[in-house]
Design a protein around this motif. Structure first.
Motif, PDB file in Angstrom:
ATOM      1  N   THR A   3       0.841  -1.194   0.000  1.00 17.61           N
ATOM      2  CA  THR A   3       0.000   0.000   0.000  1.00 17.61           C
ATOM      3  C   THR A   3       0.874   1.242   0.000  1.00 17.61           C
ATOM      4  O   THR A   3       2.034   1.209   0.419  1.00 17.61           O
ATOM      5  CB  THR A   3      -0.900   0.027   1.246  1.00 17.61           C
ATOM      6  OG1 THR A   3      -0.063  -0.013   2.418  1.00 17.61           O
ATOM      7  CG2 THR A   3      -1.841  -1.159   1.251  1.00 17.61           C
ATOM      8  N   ILE A   4       0.312   2.336  -0.487  1.00 12.38           N
ATOM      9  CA  ILE A   4       1.051   3.602  -0.475  1.00 12.38           C
ATOM     10  C   ILE A   4       1.165   4.094   0.955  1.00 12.38           C
ATOM     11  O   ILE A   4       0.188   4.093   1.706  1.00 12.38           O
ATOM     12  CB  ILE A   4       0.333   4.650  -1.350  1.00 12.38           C
ATOM     13  CG1 ILE A   4       0.267   4.169  -2.798  1.00 12.38           C
ATOM     14  CG2 ILE A   4       1.057   5.990  -1.275  1.00 12.38           C
ATOM     15  CD1 ILE A   4      -0.538   5.077  -3.703  1.00 12.38           C
ATOM     16  N   GLN A   5       2.369   4.519   1.320  1.00  8.19           N
ATOM     17  CA  GLN A   5       2.610   5.027   2.671  1.00  8.19           C
ATOM     18  C   GLN A   5       3.088   6.481   2.603  1.00  8.19           C
ATOM     19  O   GLN A   5       3.639   6.914   1.598  1.00  8.19           O
ATOM     20  CB  GLN A   5       3.670   4.179   3.382  1.00  8.19           C
ATOM     21  CG  GLN A   5       3.269   2.725   3.573  1.00  8.19           C
ATOM     22  CD  GLN A   5       4.359   1.930   4.272  1.00  8.19           C
ATOM     23  OE1 GLN A   5       5.446   2.437   4.525  1.00  8.19           O
ATOM     24  NE2 GLN A   5       4.073   0.681   4.567  1.00  8.19           N
ATOM     25  N   ARG A   6       2.871   7.183   3.661  1.00  9.71           N
ATOM     26  CA  ARG A   6       3.374   8.558   3.750  1.00  9.71           C
ATOM     27  C   ARG A   6       4.905   8.512   3.724  1.00  9.71           C
ATOM     28  O   ARG A   6       5.521   7.725   4.442  1.00  9.71           O
ATOM     29  CB  ARG A   6       2.890   9.213   5.041  1.00  9.71           C
ATOM     30  CG  ARG A   6       3.319  10.666   5.184  1.00  9.71           C
ATOM     31  CD  ARG A   6       2.802  11.246   6.494  1.00  9.71           C
ATOM     32  NE  ARG A   6       3.273  12.615   6.679  1.00  9.71           N
ATOM     33  CZ  ARG A   6       2.658  13.692   6.216  1.00  9.71           C
ATOM     34  NH1 ARG A   6       1.527  13.550   5.540  1.00  9.71           N
ATOM     35  NH2 ARG A   6       3.148  14.895   6.440  1.00  9.71           N
ATOM     36  N   HIS A   7       5.515   9.330   2.889  1.00 14.32           N
ATOM     37  CA  HIS A   7       6.972   9.278   2.744  1.00 14.32           C
ATOM     38  C   HIS A   7       7.653   9.800   4.009  1.00 14.32           C
ATOM     39  O   HIS A   7       7.318  10.892   4.496  1.00 14.32           O
ATOM     40  CB  HIS A   7       7.421  10.108   1.542  1.00 14.32           C
ATOM     41  CG  HIS A   7       8.839   9.851   1.145  1.00 14.32           C
ATOM     42  ND1 HIS A   7       9.234   8.708   0.475  1.00 14.32           N
ATOM     43  CD2 HIS A   7       9.967  10.564   1.360  1.00 14.32           C
ATOM     44  CE1 HIS A   7      10.535   8.748   0.275  1.00 14.32           C
ATOM     45  NE2 HIS A   7      11.007   9.859   0.806  1.00 14.32           N
ATOM     46  N   GLN A 155      13.955   4.057   8.299  1.00 13.01           N
ATOM     47  CA  GLN A 155      13.776   5.411   8.798  1.00 13.01           C
ATOM     48  C   GLN A 155      15.109   6.101   9.099  1.00 13.01           C
ATOM     49  O   GLN A 155      15.246   7.301   8.926  1.00 13.01           O
ATOM     50  CB  GLN A 155      12.922   5.381  10.075  1.00 13.01           C
ATOM     51  CG  GLN A 155      11.517   4.868   9.859  1.00 13.01           C
ATOM     52  CD  GLN A 155      10.707   5.778   8.951  1.00 13.01           C
ATOM     53  OE1 GLN A 155      10.768   6.986   9.076  1.00 13.01           O
ATOM     54  NE2 GLN A 155       9.976   5.192   8.029  1.00 13.01           N
TER      55      GLN A 155
END
Length: 272
Positions: A3-7, A155
């Protein structure tokens, strides 16, 4: 399915140490880091240049806390270079800095071109000390700060970025033997250190001709003529810009999937 995640904002609040960070490319990298919310530590051979660079950066980013930009003097060309590096590590600890997420080595004297007939052991060692020998010693003594940054993750993946030059890939006529050797050795150093220091990532940025004070050994007339000829030969039609080159360093810090690489930012010189 993914799924698309917040960058993620990978550089915000990260501590980055720029060795010899008051030169042209160093200032560009520092400026880019401050725009991303990083905490920047600079070193410079002289206190005057350090103070001037910090002042310029704070004027550019008045919204940045003054504590986000700091620095220490570090002479990499001295015979006591290892003691000088140890002093910086002691100062970091004294100032409460226990970890560094990213270490960038940018050291380089004005380009010491020399005909093969004029090379001596002393000139060879002098040309190598700041660019390669001191670079390895810096990594040696700063390694505990990088390891303290914690385990690698998407991260925050601790990294070391070295600085080479396109002459390591493409020879230039006219006295560039020593510099070609030095540049190529830094390409190899990144690959070897990436294995030896894993999971800390190690890469080398290899700029081509960039408009900085590195060319101060030339007269203004010589420099302008050299830049004009370079522009004519390059596919991009221009000499490298510090702000563009700085992006290569940020990529090495942010992409947790890159290590042991030579990142080339050279106006297309290798296909010219």
């Amino acid at each position: 399915m993914a799924t698309i995640q917040r960058h993620p904002d990978k550089l915000r609040d990260r501590t980055v140490l720029l060795i010899a960070g008051t030169g042209g490319i160093g200032k560009g990298v520092a400026s880019a880091l401050l725009s991303r919310g990083s905490k920047v530590i600079l070193t410079s051979r002289t206190q005057a240049k350090l103070d001037d660079t910090i002042s310029q950066l704070l004027q550019l980013y008045p919204e940045v806390p003054q504590t986000n930009v700091s620095g220490y003097t570090l002479d990499l060309g001295s015979s006591s270079v290892e003691d000088n590096i140890k002093t910086v590590t002691e100062q970091l600890k004294r100032d409460g800095i226990e970890k560094i997420e990213h270490l960038v080595c940018l050291a380089g004297d004005p380009l010491p071109t020399s005909a093969i007939e004029d090379i001596t052991l002393d000139s060879w060692l002098k040309a190598s000390q700041v660019r390669t020998i001191s670079c390895v010693l810096v990594v040696k003594h700063l390694l505990p700060f990088l390891r303290a940054a914690g385990p690698a993750s998407s991260q925050c993946s601790p990294s070391i970025t070295l600085t080479s030059g396109s002459v390591g890939d493409k020879p230039i006529p006219g006295g560039w033997t020593l510099l070609s050797m030095i540049a190529a050795s830094l390409h190899g150093a990144a690959r070897q250190l990436a294995l030896d220091l894993k999971p800390i990532r190690v890469n080398t940025v290899s700029p081509g001709v960039v408009d900085t004070d590195l060319w101060s050994g030339m007269s203004e007339e010589q420099r302008n003529a050299f830049f004009e000829q370079t522009k004519k030969n390059m596919p991009t039609g221009r000499v490298g810009d510090v702000q563009d080159v700085a992006e290569s360093y940020l990529w090495c810090m942010c992409d947790g999937n890159v290590t042991g690489e030579v990142v080339r930012t050279n106006s297309g010189v290798l296909i010219a």
